[in-house]
Structure formats: structure tokens, C-alpha cells
Design a protein around this motif. Structure first.
Motif, PDB file in Angstrom:
ATOM      1  N   PHE A  18      64.030 112.503 143.569  1.00  0.00           N
ATOM      2  CA  PHE A  18      63.653 111.594 142.358  1.00  0.00           C
ATOM      3  C   PHE A  18      64.556 111.160 141.174  1.00  0.00           C
ATOM      4  O   PHE A  18      65.417 109.500 141.178  1.00  0.00           O
ATOM      5  N   ASP A  19      65.913 112.322 140.787  1.00  0.00           N
ATOM      6  CA  ASP A  19      66.643 111.701 139.955  1.00  0.00           C
ATOM      7  C   ASP A  19      68.098 110.735 141.002  1.00  0.00           C
ATOM      8  O   ASP A  19      68.436 110.313 140.416  1.00  0.00           O
ATOM      9  N   LEU A  20      68.256 111.501 142.267  1.00  0.00           N
ATOM     10  CA  LEU A  20      69.200 110.734 143.355  1.00  0.00           C
ATOM     11  C   LEU A  20      68.361 108.777 143.335  1.00  0.00           C
ATOM     12  O   LEU A  20      69.029 108.297 143.440  1.00  0.00           O
ATOM     13  N   PHE A  30      76.922 105.481 147.891  1.00  0.00           N
ATOM     14  CA  PHE A  30      76.666 106.447 149.114  1.00  0.00           C
ATOM     15  C   PHE A  30      75.450 105.736 150.406  1.00  0.00           C
ATOM     16  O   PHE A  30      75.610 105.887 151.133  1.00  0.00           O
ATOM     17  N   LEU A  31      74.929 104.677 149.678  1.00  0.00           N
ATOM     18  CA  LEU A  31      74.528 103.221 150.681  1.00  0.00           C
ATOM     19  C   LEU A  31      75.142 102.215 150.919  1.00  0.00           C
ATOM     20  O   LEU A  31      75.451 101.190 150.283  1.00  0.00           O
ATOM     21  N   ARG A  32      75.390 101.545 152.374  1.00  0.00           N
ATOM     22  CA  ARG A  32      76.221 100.970 152.417  1.00  0.00           C
ATOM     23  C   ARG A  32      75.349 100.237 152.494  1.00  0.00           C
ATOM     24  O   ARG A  32      76.860  99.111 152.328  1.00  0.00           O
ATOM     25  N   VAL A 135      68.786 112.213 152.014  1.00  0.00           N
ATOM     26  CA  VAL A 135      69.935 113.880 152.501  1.00  0.00           C
ATOM     27  C   VAL A 135      71.486 113.599 152.211  1.00  0.00           C
ATOM     28  O   VAL A 135      70.810 115.076 151.386  1.00  0.00           O
ATOM     29  N   ALA A 136      71.807 113.115 152.502  1.00  0.00           N
ATOM     30  CA  ALA A 136      73.341 112.956 153.093  1.00  0.00           C
ATOM     31  C   ALA A 136      73.506 113.160 151.412  1.00  0.00           C
ATOM     32  O   ALA A 136      74.027 114.988 151.002  1.00  0.00           O
ATOM     33  N   ARG A 137      73.672 112.664 150.766  1.00  0.00           N
ATOM     34  CA  ARG A 137      73.868 112.975 149.367  1.00  0.00           C
ATOM     35  C   ARG A 137      73.228 114.681 148.345  1.00  0.00           C
ATOM     36  O   ARG A 137      73.743 114.652 147.913  1.00  0.00           O
TER      37      ARG A 137
END
Length: 155
Positions: A18-20, A30-32, A135-137
Motif C-alpha cells: 500500500f505504501d509503495l 521506477f515506472l518507465r 515488485v522490483a521496488r
């Protein structure tokens, strides 16, 4: 109208995921496809964001309203250009063993049929890409914290 749904079970708590997802201003890191995201107003569990997405040479600028229901749900909506309707929902469901089922649901209808056709081709891959990036983050942020710190003074 475009509609996509992606589900994944992850080894993180609903609160962590949730926090992410709630930290929209970090998305461009982190999102292209996220070029910019700026929260311009906060009211308790609601915030308003100016966002810019980049799809190749196309830039989509829009305003959104986000409602936070910690830690179960985040709903992001917009009815302004370039959308007729935009709704993105994050759902976080606690699973045994400290795991979480994260679901991302997107529904969008563009004012431009040409834009809708362009985005439609990328939508399914884009949703998987978004989840994979989160997920990677999570792995980078949370697994690093879970590792024991070695005592440097040990001989």
C-alpha cells in the motif's frame, strides 16, 4: 473502453505494498511510463495529483483524485482530458505467511478514439509492467531492510 486486471501474490504485507502504491510522487523513479507526478493538494485520506505519462512520443497530462483506504485499497480517478473516464484501483488482500495478493484494475476511456486505439495495444503489457516494477521496488526496499547488518567491529 479499455479494461485490464492483474493479480499477483507477493511476500510482503498489505501495508508495505500500500505504501509503495500510495507514494505517487516516486513513480517516475521506477515506472518507465511516468514522466512526472506531483501532489498538489492533500485532504486527510484524499490527494490530488498532476501526472504526465509518456508513451513513446505521446505525452498524456492529466489530473487525478486518489482515495486512500489503508491498507486495503487505493482508488485513482479522473474525468478530465485526455479521459472521458479513468479509474485505477489497487487492492491489497492479506494472505497467510505475511503475504499479500495485490490486484491492479484499470478502466479507461479516452476522448480521442485514435488515442484509445494506440493505448489499447499497450494496455495489457503495461499493466504487467507496472506490477513488475512495483515488485522490483518492493524487493529493493524491503528485502534490504530485512537482511541482518553485519557487525563491522567483529574480528
Amino acid at each position: 473502453m479499455l479494461s485490464e486486471r492483474v493479480d499477483r501474490i507477493q511476500p510482503y504485507s498489505p501495508e508495505q505494498l500500500f505504501d509503495l502504491a500510495a507514494d505517487v510522487e516516486r513513480y517516475p523513479e521506477f515506472l518507465r511510463w511516468w514522466v512526472a507526478a506531483r501532489v498538489r493538494k492533500r485532504e486527510a485520506e484524499v490527494y490530488y495529483t498532476d501526472q504526465v505519462l509518456g508513451l513513446g512520443p505521446i505525452r498524456l497530462e492529466f489530473e487525478s483524485r486518489t482515495v486512500l483506504c489503508r491498507p486495503e485499497r487505493i482508488d485513482v480517478t479522473s474525468n478530465g482530458p485526455p479521459f472521458r473516464k479513468f479509474k485505477l484501483s489497487w487492492l491489497f488482500d492479506s494472505r497467510p505467511g505475511g503475504r499479500c495478493r495485490v490486484t491492479l484494475i484499470a478502466e479507461m476511456e479516452f476522448r480521442s478514439h485514435l488515442l484509445e486505439r494506440l493505448v489499447d495495444k499497450a494496455a495489457a503489457a503495461g499493466m504487467n509492467d507496472i506490477i513488475d516494477s512495483f515488485v522490483a521496488r518492493a524487493r529493493r526496499l524491503y528485502e534490504a531492510k530485512d537482511r541482518p547488518i553485519e557487525n563491522a567491529s567483529r574480528k
